[in-house]
Design an enzyme around this catalytic site. Structure first.
Site, PDB file in Angstrom:
ATOM      1  N   ASP A 503      28.082 -24.712  22.077  1.00  0.00           N
ATOM      2  CA  ASP A 503      28.316 -23.910  20.802  1.00  0.00           C
ATOM      3  C   ASP A 503      29.196 -24.540  19.770  1.00  0.00           C
ATOM      4  O   ASP A 503      29.074 -24.529  18.677  1.00  0.00           O
ATOM      5  CB  ASP A 503      28.986 -22.634  21.355  1.00  0.00           C
ATOM      6  CG  ASP A 503      30.504 -22.671  22.088  1.00  0.00           C
ATOM      7  OD1 ASP A 503      30.350 -23.769  22.671  1.00  0.00           O
ATOM      8  OD2 ASP A 503      30.886 -21.758  21.857  1.00  0.00           O
ATOM      9  N   ARG A 507      37.295 -26.115  20.779  1.00  0.00           N
ATOM     10  CA  ARG A 507      38.050 -25.156  21.334  1.00  0.00           C
ATOM     11  C   ARG A 507      37.785 -24.942  22.838  1.00  0.00           C
ATOM     12  O   ARG A 507      37.302 -25.689  23.410  1.00  0.00           O
ATOM     13  CB  ARG A 507      37.881 -23.790  20.482  1.00  0.00           C
ATOM     14  CG  ARG A 507      36.706 -23.008  20.744  1.00  0.00           C
ATOM     15  CD  ARG A 507      36.841 -21.557  20.262  1.00  0.00           C
ATOM     16  NE  ARG A 507      35.174 -21.022  20.244  1.00  0.00           N
ATOM     17  CZ  ARG A 507      34.674 -20.499  19.396  1.00  0.00           C
ATOM     18  NH1 ARG A 507      34.947 -20.555  18.079  1.00  0.00           N
ATOM     19  NH2 ARG A 507      33.501 -19.865  19.526  1.00  0.00           N
ATOM     20  N   GLU A 509      36.050 -23.772  24.844  1.00  0.00           N
ATOM     21  CA  GLU A 509      34.874 -23.276  25.167  1.00  0.00           C
ATOM     22  C   GLU A 509      33.936 -24.294  25.319  1.00  0.00           C
ATOM     23  O   GLU A 509      33.549 -24.544  26.479  1.00  0.00           O
ATOM     24  CB  GLU A 509      34.269 -22.211  23.897  1.00  0.00           C
ATOM     25  CG  GLU A 509      33.346 -21.120  24.321  1.00  0.00           C
ATOM     26  CD  GLU A 509      33.510 -19.972  23.351  1.00  0.00           C
ATOM     27  OE1 GLU A 509      32.690 -19.100  23.724  1.00  0.00           O
ATOM     28  OE2 GLU A 509      34.334 -19.846  22.550  1.00  0.00           O
ATOM     29  N   ASP A 516      22.851 -20.130  20.968  1.00  0.00           N
ATOM     30  CA  ASP A 516      23.048 -21.049  20.007  1.00  0.00           C
ATOM     31  C   ASP A 516      22.017 -22.262  20.065  1.00  0.00           C
ATOM     32  O   ASP A 516      21.463 -22.756  19.106  1.00  0.00           O
ATOM     33  CB  ASP A 516      24.370 -21.757  20.033  1.00  0.00           C
ATOM     34  CG  ASP A 516      25.624 -20.474  20.204  1.00  0.00           C
ATOM     35  OD1 ASP A 516      25.366 -19.635  20.613  1.00  0.00           O
ATOM     36  OD2 ASP A 516      26.535 -20.820  19.474  1.00  0.00           O
ATOM     37  N   TRP A 568      19.608 -14.333  23.291  1.00  0.00           N
ATOM     38  CA  TRP A 568      20.182 -15.681  23.990  1.00  0.00           C
ATOM     39  C   TRP A 568      19.229 -16.099  25.309  1.00  0.00           C
ATOM     40  O   TRP A 568      18.788 -16.990  25.107  1.00  0.00           O
ATOM     41  CB  TRP A 568      21.625 -15.163  24.590  1.00  0.00           C
ATOM     42  CG  TRP A 568      22.726 -15.582  23.556  1.00  0.00           C
ATOM     43  CD1 TRP A 568      23.593 -16.370  23.690  1.00  0.00           C
ATOM     44  CD2 TRP A 568      22.867 -14.727  22.245  1.00  0.00           C
ATOM     45  NE1 TRP A 568      24.540 -16.430  22.535  1.00  0.00           N
ATOM     46  CE2 TRP A 568      24.079 -15.299  21.738  1.00  0.00           C
ATOM     47  CE3 TRP A 568      22.104 -13.651  21.672  1.00  0.00           C
ATOM     48  CZ2 TRP A 568      24.576 -15.044  20.462  1.00  0.00           C
ATOM     49  CZ3 TRP A 568      22.802 -13.528  20.302  1.00  0.00           C
ATOM     50  CH2 TRP A 568      23.858 -13.888  19.765  1.00  0.00           C
ATOM     51  N   GLU A 779      30.983 -22.130  12.070  1.00  0.00           N
ATOM     52  CA  GLU A 779      30.523 -20.996  12.692  1.00  0.00           C
ATOM     53  C   GLU A 779      30.256 -19.542  11.992  1.00  0.00           C
ATOM     54  O   GLU A 779      29.609 -18.948  12.482  1.00  0.00           O
ATOM     55  CB  GLU A 779      31.785 -20.736  13.873  1.00  0.00           C
ATOM     56  CG  GLU A 779      31.436 -19.404  14.751  1.00  0.00           C
ATOM     57  CD  GLU A 779      32.402 -19.385  16.043  1.00  0.00           C
ATOM     58  OE1 GLU A 779      33.543 -20.039  15.648  1.00  0.00           O
ATOM     59  OE2 GLU A 779      32.017 -18.917  17.176  1.00  0.00           O
ATOM     60  N   HIS A 800      29.720 -25.848  14.520  1.00  0.00           N
ATOM     61  CA  HIS A 800      29.012 -24.940  15.377  1.00  0.00           C
ATOM     62  C   HIS A 800      27.518 -24.908  14.790  1.00  0.00           C
ATOM     63  O   HIS A 800      27.430 -24.501  13.556  1.00  0.00           O
ATOM     64  CB  HIS A 800      29.606 -23.454  15.012  1.00  0.00           C
ATOM     65  CG  HIS A 800      29.804 -22.644  16.282  1.00  0.00           C
ATOM     66  ND1 HIS A 800      30.787 -22.810  16.861  1.00  0.00           N
ATOM     67  CD2 HIS A 800      29.008 -21.546  16.799  1.00  0.00           C
ATOM     68  CE1 HIS A 800      30.801 -21.850  18.045  1.00  0.00           C
ATOM     69  NE2 HIS A 800      29.666 -21.304  18.052  1.00  0.00           N
TER      70      HIS A 800
HETATM   71  C1  BGC Z   1      30.213 -18.829  21.149  1.00  0.00           C
HETATM   72  C2  BGC Z   1      28.922 -18.441  20.497  1.00  0.00           C
HETATM   73  C3  BGC Z   1      28.177 -17.534  21.313  1.00  0.00           C
HETATM   74  C4  BGC Z   1      28.867 -16.392  21.372  1.00  0.00           C
HETATM   75  C5  BGC Z   1      28.341 -15.067  22.451  1.00  0.00           C
HETATM   76  C6  BGC Z   1      31.114 -17.404  21.140  1.00  0.00           C
HETATM   77  O1  BGC Z   1      32.282 -17.510  21.736  1.00  0.00           O
HETATM   78  O2  BGC Z   1      31.034 -19.690  20.462  1.00  0.00           O
HETATM   79  O3  BGC Z   1      28.540 -19.144  19.583  1.00  0.00           O
HETATM   80  O4  BGC Z   1      26.942 -17.509  21.047  1.00  0.00           O
HETATM   81  O5  BGC Z   1      30.278 -16.508  21.897  1.00  0.00           O
HETATM   82  O6  BGC Z   1      28.234 -14.138  21.478  1.00  0.00           O
END
Ligand code: BGC
Length: 925
Positions: A503, A507, A509, A516, A568, A779, A800
């Site tokens: 994504d 950060r 994540e 995505d 998703w 994003e 993003h």
């Molecule tokens: C991510 C997104 C992801 C989402 C889910 C986020 O924290 O960065 O891109 O799809 O969470 O809603």
């Protein structure tokens, strides 16, 4: 003896025979040899290959003599000497077919470690044979767990680990080594290696490879990938040493939520098997076992993906990967057996590497620090060469952008510390490049260097890292901002294809968010050669699929919460179908069909009377949400039902392509039933959304996925246009709706409006972020604005890729390159030249070769240059005032065997074009 006249008669007959025969068997010249031989998803001569049943592909050369293929022959042998005449593994003999891609190996069974050589020849459209191609080869890796004699080894770092952010155990990096002696001369050596963690391996003081963060990120509870290296030149007879640096990486590092299906609290471990063949034919094998030793007292004291590294040069251990080193103070390693349920498989796509270097464009001094501006948001590490004083600590901070007061904007890194430290052991220039972390940044700040020295731009170089793939297409136009958008899309791709599709790269994540990936995948396939990358990740998706058919939110599953989100999880139908369209590789559909069916089963379980009630992140980050919510205003259940129908349709199409007629009928029925339920539940008689909030995305889903009866489509479209108009012809779409805008507006004849949206400068639009200085895709549509500063939310990645999904349409319609028959066997070239553009061009490496389309308008003159690769045909649609004449290569067009007029409408000429290069000219109004 012949009599003279008889002899002449005989000579005449003989020479006629020879001439006729030569004509019949004419061989094409050496320049017309087959080219670009690849196996499976596009590998050239791979070492440590994963698949003992690969497919074979090649390209025909661009040549006047070669328009298409009428036959081929593939020969495969265990030694290059046997080719082409004595192929001992497989000889297809002459096959009469135009197929030049994805031909499945059907020879003798191949084994782990086996090296195989292959060659092909083809016959062109006139039956003339090519010369044999160059000999290509591949060597298999260790295909089965039983091939491994080595054991998992490593130190128990729980002892010296620390508790990091979010209370996660942070394991100290380890240094592991093993010395061994060879009494004989070696002929060949292969190193097979992997880790629970990430590793870097050296032999006798030399780095084995330039791969980064290997073995990469897979569903570790099911599969860990292994790497194979040719180390013949690094090993000598006599004393040898192998040394491995090992850190947590994704396996035992801190991942957001940290509730993975594998146990990431266990200490990182490495698995090594060095196989050496001696000149006398004997074999030696060195494995990871209890004889290895390790320490955590090396220079790398800390290494975390999110948080960065601490490197203490005072702890450097010169020569520790050579035999000139005494490891008496090192600890014995712990040893663990291979896990029964975890498959070890050769890595099935290319490892991450250093790909691009960026030199800072400007530097600014700020108190005791200096800031380097790379002017490009990138992902990777810095290479730092800087003067230091002994004992000082260099601090290296990162930011994607600066705050208006010139300080680093790092709120969007959230809990990722994203800082590297280097402690100097002497006065003078140091050189440092972090190894087991990566950062997303456009700015680097250094402090703690020798303050008596004047900072120089070359103290820092940005090393861009991503999975090692090449560019696959180009797009450019007459419009600067559209070109910047294309550049931002490509940088979004480079930044988020670091072993898995992520994504965001900066950060806490950086996970394989499936939504995505679903949204951006199709665009990525134009810009980069990412078939291998997607095929590998899709294998992880299959492995991560839960028993009830759910596809986890992220793959590999870092969350472990056993639920799926609509839009998703649908990545598992959308990406396989798109890859099939782009490659024509039916095998890819075969691999994924079962997963698709399971996913439809999950949709079914989550629906009542075919209306979905699945959890969903919905139209994520839709701008101006009335709900004030990240999930936007489009009904969750409407979205779920729409994706249920769409995935069922793609599964039906897949069944059809695979020739499974019963299943095709079954999934077509499901599609129809769900579409009917969708229509009845959410659309009134006039084609207006009922019962839930009316949004642009609800109309886009209905139209893009073909969910309404014919009589409602026009009205639904009118309602969509009304919603757009109410928004001052601006989009109001989030992650799920945005990729559908261009498709729907294009297919419903609203291209002018789509151009308007694309060229909008104000929020929300693609150019808005460009106007605020974006060098990647953001994003949020408003992650930052010059007037209002940063979006107050900390979930605010400036890299993003999701909204970069527009790239597909830019290639397919602005440049005009699309596929009709899967894999570009039949190509459609139909650009849409419109103001404000005066020119645009695109090129794409298809499985058959490069196609390109390049147009330009000057006054009322339209010119289109087209390149059509061999073994394909193209339908070319040329915009024109068809009362005026069409010209080809400067002269009035008339049908030839290479280009034929198929249709002449009011505003277009439609032609069928054979391989070659053409310049068409028309008049447009
Ligand atoms: C991510 C997104 C992801 C989402 C889910 C986020 O924290 O960065 O891109 O799809 O969470 O809603």
């Amino acid at each position: 003896m012949f009599k003279n006249s008889n002899f002449i008669y005989y000579l005449f007959i003989l020479s006629t025979f020879i001439v006729l025969n030569v004509a019949a068997c004419k061989e094409l010249g050496v320049f017309q040899k087959p080219q670009n031989l690849t196996i499976s998803e596009g590998f050239t001569n791979p070492l440590g290959f994963y698949d003992p049943n690969p497919t074979f592909s090649w390209k025909l050369p661009v040549s006047e003599d070669v328009k298409s293929q009428s036959a081929y022959q593939i020969v495969v042998a265990s030694s290059s000497d046997l080719l082409p005449d004595n192929a001992d593994l497989w000889d297809t003999e002459k096959q009469d077919t135009c197929q030049s891609v994805w031909i499945k190996y059907a020879g003798k069974a191949l084994q782990s470690r086996q090296k195989v050589y292959w060659q092909i020849k083809y016959w062109n459209q006139d039956g003339e044979a090519s010369k044999w191609s160059d000999i290509n080869h591949f060597e298999l890796g260790l295909l089965n767990n039983s091939d491994w004699k080595g054991k998992w080894v490593g130190l128990d770092t729980a002892k010296d680990s620390i508790r990091g952010k979010e209370n996660v155990i942070i394991h100290k990096p380890q240094y592991l080594r093993k010395g061994f002696e060879l009494s004989n001369d070696l002929a060949l050596a292969r190193l097979y290696i992997t880790a629970k963690g990430v590793f870097d391996v050296s032999l006798n003081g030399e780095n084995v490879s330039d791969d980064v963060m290997s073995p990469g990120f897979t569903t570790y509870d099911k599969r860990i990938e292994t790497l194979t290296y040719d180390v013949t030149d690094l090993i000598e007879s006599g004393q040898n040493t192998i040394g491995v640096e090992l850190a947590s990486g994704w396996y035992s590092g801190r991942l957001l939520w940290g509730t993975t299906p594998w146990d990431n609290s266990i200490s990182p471990k490495v698995l090594v098997q060095l196989e050496i063949t001696m000149k006398d034919g004997t074999k030696e094998i060195i494995i990871s076992d209890e004889t290895w030793k390790g320490t955590t007292n090396g220079p790398l004291q800390f290494a975390e993906i999110y948080d960065g590294e601490i490197y203490n040069a005072n702890l450097e251990m010169p020569y520790w990967t050579t035999h000139n080193f005494d490891d008496k103070n090192w600890r014995k390693v712990e040893v663990a057996n291979l896990d029964k349920n975890v498959k070890l498989e050769p890595k099935r796509h290319t490892a991450v590497k250093d790909k691009i270097k960026i030199v800072p464009k400007e530097i600014t001094k700020k108190d005791d620090a200096v800031i380097f501006n790379l002017q490009q948001n990138m992902v990777g590490v810095p290479l730092v060469k800087v003067p230091m004083k002994k004992g000082d600590t260099l601090k290296i901070r990162f930011a994607e952008m600066l705050s208006p007061d010139g300080t680093f904007y790092t709120k969007n890194y959230r809990s990722a510390h994203s800082t590297d430290y280097y402690i100097a052991s002497k006065d003078g220039d140091i050189e440092y490049k972090p190894k087991f972390t990566f950062h997303g940044f456009s700015y680097v700040e250094l402090s703690g260097f020798d303050g008596s020295k004047e900072p120089q731009k070359d103290w820092v170089t940005g090393i861009v890292q991503y999975s090692d793939f090449d560019e696959n297409g180009t797009f450019t136009s007459s419009h600067e901002k559209l070109n910047q958008l294309q550049s931002n899309i490509v940088w979004g791709l480079r930044g988020n294809f670091l072993d898995i599709p992520t994504d965001c790269p900066q950060r806490n994540e950086r996970l394989g968010w499936t939504g995505d990936a679903q949204v951006f995948g199709p665009t990525s396939m134009f810009n980069a050669d990412v078939y291998k990358f997607w095929a590998s990740w899709l294998q992880s998706v299959r492995e991560a699929q839960l028993e009830d058919g759910a596809i986890p939110w992220t793959v590999p599953d870092s969350r472990g919460n056993k639920i799926a989100s609509s839009g998703w999880g649908d990545v598992c139908t959308i990406i396989p179908w798109k890859i099939y369209l782009r490659t024509g590789d039916i095998g890819f559909l075969e691999d994924n069909f079962e997963m698709m069916k399971q996913w439809i089963g999950y949709h079914q379980k989550k629906s009542k009377n075919y209306i979905s009630n699945m959890m969903s992140f919905s139209d994520w980050l839709q701008p101006f949400p009335e709900s004030g919510n990240n999930r936007g205003d489009t009904s969750r259940n409407l979205i779920g039902t729409a994706f249920f129908a769409h995935s069922a349709k793609l599964t039906a199409k897949t069944a059809k392509a695979l020739g499974k007629t019963e299943e095709q009928a079954k999934y077509e029925d499901i599609f129809k039933t769900v579409a009917k339920a969708f229509n009845e539940k959410y659309f009134d008689e006039t084609g207006k959304v009922k019962g839930v909030t009316e949004t642009q995305t609800s109309y886009l889903l209905a139209l893009a996925f073909d969910l309404l009866p014919e009589n409602k489509r026009e009205n639904a479209k009118a309602n969509l246009l009304r919603k757009l108009e109410e928004a001052d012809n601006h989009l109001r779409t989030g992650f799920l709706g945005t990729p559908l805008l261009s498709k729907v507006l294009d297919e419903t004849g609203e291209i002018d409006l789509m151009y308007k949206l694309l060229f909008n400068e104000t929020y929300p639009s693609w150019f808005y972020s460009i106007n605020q200085g974006a060098t990647t895709i953001w994003e949020r549509w408003n992650s930052y604005s010059k007037t209002e500063g940063y979006n107050p939310m900390s979930m605010n990645s400036l890299n993003h890729y999701a909204y970069g999904a527009i790239g597909e349409w830019m290639y397919e319609r602005i440049a005009g390159i699309a596929t009709i028959e899967a894999g570009y066997k039949t190509i459609r070239i139909a650009p849409i030249p419109k103001a404000p553009l005066t020119s645009a061009s695109g090129s794409l490496n298809t499985p058959y070769g490069k196609v390109s389309s390049s147009w330009e308008i000057k006054n009322d003159n339209f010119q289109l240059k087209v390149v059509v690769p061999p073994n394909t045909t193209a339908q070319v649609v040329i915009p024109a005032d068809t009362k005026e004449e069409l010209r080809l290569n400067g002269t009035k067009f008339s049908d030839t065997k290479n280009a034929k007029l198929l249709d002449k409408g009011k505003e277009t000429f439609q032609l069928e074009v054979q391989p070659g290069t053409y310049t068409f000219q028309s008049k447009i109004k």
